[in-house]
Design a protein around this motif. Sequence first.
Motif, short mmCIF file in Angstrom:
data_model
loop_
_atom_site.label_atom_id
_atom_site.label_comp_id
_atom_site.label_asym_id
_atom_site.label_seq_id
_atom_site.Cartn_x
_atom_site.Cartn_y
_atom_site.Cartn_z
N LEU A 224 34.65 -3.00 8.30
CA LEU A 224 33.85 -2.89 7.10
C LEU A 224 32.45 -3.48 7.29
O LEU A 224 31.61 -3.10 6.79
N SER A 225 32.20 -4.52 8.10
CA SER A 225 31.24 -5.15 8.16
C SER A 225 30.05 -4.20 8.93
O SER A 225 28.89 -4.16 8.80
N SER A 226 30.61 -3.72 9.90
CA SER A 226 29.62 -2.73 10.78
C SER A 226 29.29 -1.64 10.06
O SER A 226 28.23 -1.12 10.16
N ALA A 227 30.15 -0.99 9.29
CA ALA A 227 29.79 0.08 8.37
C ALA A 227 28.61 -0.24 7.51
O ALA A 227 27.83 0.38 7.11
N ALA B 99 29.76 -8.75 10.93
CA ALA B 99 29.02 -7.66 11.97
C ALA B 99 28.36 -8.47 13.22
O ALA B 99 27.28 -8.11 13.57
N VAL B 100 29.36 -8.93 13.91
CA VAL B 100 28.75 -9.71 15.29
C VAL B 100 28.72 -8.73 16.30
O VAL B 100 28.60 -9.03 17.62
N SER B 101 29.15 -7.51 16.17
CA SER B 101 29.37 -6.77 17.39
C SER B 101 28.28 -5.36 17.20
O SER B 101 28.54 -4.48 16.37
N PRO B 102 27.16 -5.33 17.68
CA PRO B 102 26.00 -4.66 17.72
C PRO B 102 26.30 -3.40 18.29
O PRO B 102 26.04 -2.16 17.81
N PHE B 103 27.27 -3.10 19.33
CA PHE B 103 27.75 -1.92 19.67
C PHE B 103 28.14 -1.09 18.72
O PHE B 103 27.82 0.10 18.53
N PHE B 104 29.41 -1.58 17.85
CA PHE B 104 29.82 -0.61 16.82
C PHE B 104 28.98 -0.46 15.52
O PHE B 104 28.74 0.71 15.24
#
Length: 275
Positions: A84-87, A146-151
């Motif tokens: 959700l957060s990455s999207a 959204a702590v994963s910049p890769f995603f």
Amino acid sequence: MTYKLVSRYAVLIAGSFLMIYPIMWLLGSSLKTNEEIPKSNLIPSVLHWENFAEGWTAISGFSFGHFFYNSFFVACLSVIGTVLSSAVVAFGFARLNFPLKNLWFGILMLTLMLPTQVTLVPQYVLFKSFDWVGTTLPLIVPHFLAVSPFFVFLIIQFIRGIPKDLDESAKIDGCSMLGIAFRIVLPLCVPALITTALFSFIWTWDDFLGQLIYLTDTAKYTVPLALRLFLDNSSAVTWGPMYAMSVLSIVPSFLLFLVSQKYFVEGIATTGIKG
């Protein structure tokens, strides 16, 4: 031509065997006794299926199902938060214009180069101040931010391959930006979202260091920490049951990859081509 083809397949088979040998050794060792495990034979002389039953109840006061539940709880919530957060963040960078957009995107990408060990202590101090140490919150809540910049980057690359004409058509029909995101763009990003969910699940499921730092109560232990409990310095280690539970621990990740392999390959291939 035939010789080259045979040589190619021989190299591939040999390489495949080297890749799966650790799994084969693990499977074989899970059905052996402690005395037989150090021997070089890959296949047990006698199959000791009781190792699975013994390992399931080896932890005093808990069945291994309890630790599987804890792992699924943490991993599933982490997957939901990551997707959700990455999207949402990826849609913002790919479709919206806001002040210092390129600067913020550059900072986001720079965090990819930060080793986990660099942020480990500040994160622990922060979560300690929140009184979250000893709970599963430090393992779950950050994934909703959204702590994963890769995603984020993975989904951005996929969104950039979606024609902006679809956005314009939706605007003409009276669709809001939020509607464009959740009704037009993100449904077209299913392969990238499934790839994100798959990676997030596997990384969370296999995370040992984070869970070791923040989980202090045995009742809240996940599968990786439960496997560590087999290594008791005060008594002999029962290797067979420990390997048996190790085999069961890789089953969820294997099944998830098997089910979503089509979308996983499509998501990686598409985000690599479009830019």
